[in-house]
Design a protein around this motif. Structure first.
Motif, short mmCIF file in Angstrom:
data_model
loop_
_atom_site.label_atom_id
_atom_site.label_comp_id
_atom_site.label_asym_id
_atom_site.label_seq_id
_atom_site.Cartn_x
_atom_site.Cartn_y
_atom_site.Cartn_z
N THR A 215 0.86 -1.18 0.00
CA THR A 215 0.00 0.00 0.00
C THR A 215 0.90 1.24 0.00
O THR A 215 1.82 1.32 0.83
N HIS A 241 -7.78 -4.05 -1.34
CA HIS A 241 -6.40 -4.11 -1.84
C HIS A 241 -6.08 -2.78 -2.50
O HIS A 241 -6.85 -2.28 -3.32
N ILE A 302 -8.88 -6.03 5.76
CA ILE A 302 -7.89 -6.83 5.03
C ILE A 302 -8.25 -8.30 5.18
O ILE A 302 -8.40 -8.80 6.30
#
Length: 305
Positions: A215, A241, A302
């Protein structure tokens, strides 16, 4: 499930030019040849180390040149992203070469410090001045593109560090000529190498993060979740994502859970809103969302696939 994709483009590779890069390659080949000859004649390790660094510049510039050309090729059935990651790979390779060369120079400098040699300062001074002008011109040619492209920045950093090294070699040559301080040659080589390690490591870390789909450091996922969850009809955004394909494209894909069984047209309106938020607030220009209602999947931000 329906997945809808949208994107914005903020920059085009067409804005980059390979002409300045090609000219810098030819210029650095000439500088390297001159410095190798001068280093062998004068016995200067700092001049040879500068030549070695210049040679690494030539290699990095060649890699950058071809990566820049590849990145402009269109996508195809077998390569749906085209060669958009070629320039990130080039930056990664160039960073590794910087660090390896720097460690070689450190060992060479230490060995020469223990066994100092007399050096022809005049040759060192002349060739360092030539290198300063040559590298200075190359730096000016690539300065604009280096601000918007990691590949160009890697090539630019090679040239900037070599410009600094050439200035250091010039100072060393003057000290050797007028004060006979021949140990300065090895000390300068050592300082140049340490600087190369610092610069190379930083670039290596940044390009590695892109290649490993980290990220981006500038994006806070929890803030994205907070903003989107506050939108009408949205129950939660999860299974997120976020990654960079290259420096121009930042992608986000996620599942969006709605609080009612909305129409596809309603989802399209929500998608447009989310896309605008992500682009304006986080510079994310490729968005793919999977709408859900009543699914029993994990609602964690996540989720390990």
């Amino acid at each position: 499930m329906v997945k809808i994709h949208a994107h914005n483009h903020s920059y085009s590779h067409d804005k980059l030019t390979g002409r300045n890069l090609l000219f810098s390659i030819l210029l650095n080949i000439a500088i390297t040849a001159a410095q190798v000859a001068g280093g062998l004649i004068s016995g200067s390790l700092s001049l040879l180390s500068d030549a070695l660094h210049n040679f690494s510049d030539v290699l990095s510039l060649i890699v950058s040149f071809f990566a820049n050309r590849l990145a402009k090729r269109k996508a195809s059935i077998k390569r749906t992203f085209g060669f958009k990651r070629a320039e990130i790979m080039a930056a990664f390779i160039n960073a590794i070469s910087l660090v390896i060369i720097a460690f070689i120079l450190v060992f060479e400098a230490i060995e020469r410090l223990l066994n100092p040699q007399e050096i022809s300062a005049r040759v060192v001074i002349i060739l360092s001045v030539v290198a300063i002008f040559g590298n200075g011109l190359s730096v000016l040619l690539l300065r604009r593109d280096s601000k918007v492209n990691m590949n160009m920045r890697s090539a630019y950093l090679h040239l900037v560090t070599d410009l600094m090294a050439s200035f250091a070699v010039l100072i060393g040559g003057l000290l050797m000529k007028f004060y006979k301080l021949f140990w300065v040659d090895s000390l300068l080589t050592f300082v140049i190498a340490i600087y190369l390690i610092i610069v190379g490591y930083d670039l290596l870390k940044k390009s590695f993060k892109v290649l490993m789909l980290y990220t981006p450091d500038t994006i806070e996922l929890k803030e994205i979740v907070r903003i989107i969850n506050a939108l009408p009809k949205v129950k939660s955004i999860h299974h997120i994502h976020v990654w960079q394909l290259n420096e121009d494209e930042t992608h986000l894909e996620a599942h969006v859970d709605f609080d009612s069984d909305i129409l596809v047209s309603e989802f399209g309106e929500t998608l447009s809103t989310i896309e605008n938020i992500l682009y304006k607030e986080f510079k994310i220009n490729h968005v793919t969302l999977q709408p859900e209602y009543g699914n029993k999947d994990s609602k964690d931000i996540i989720v390990q696939d």
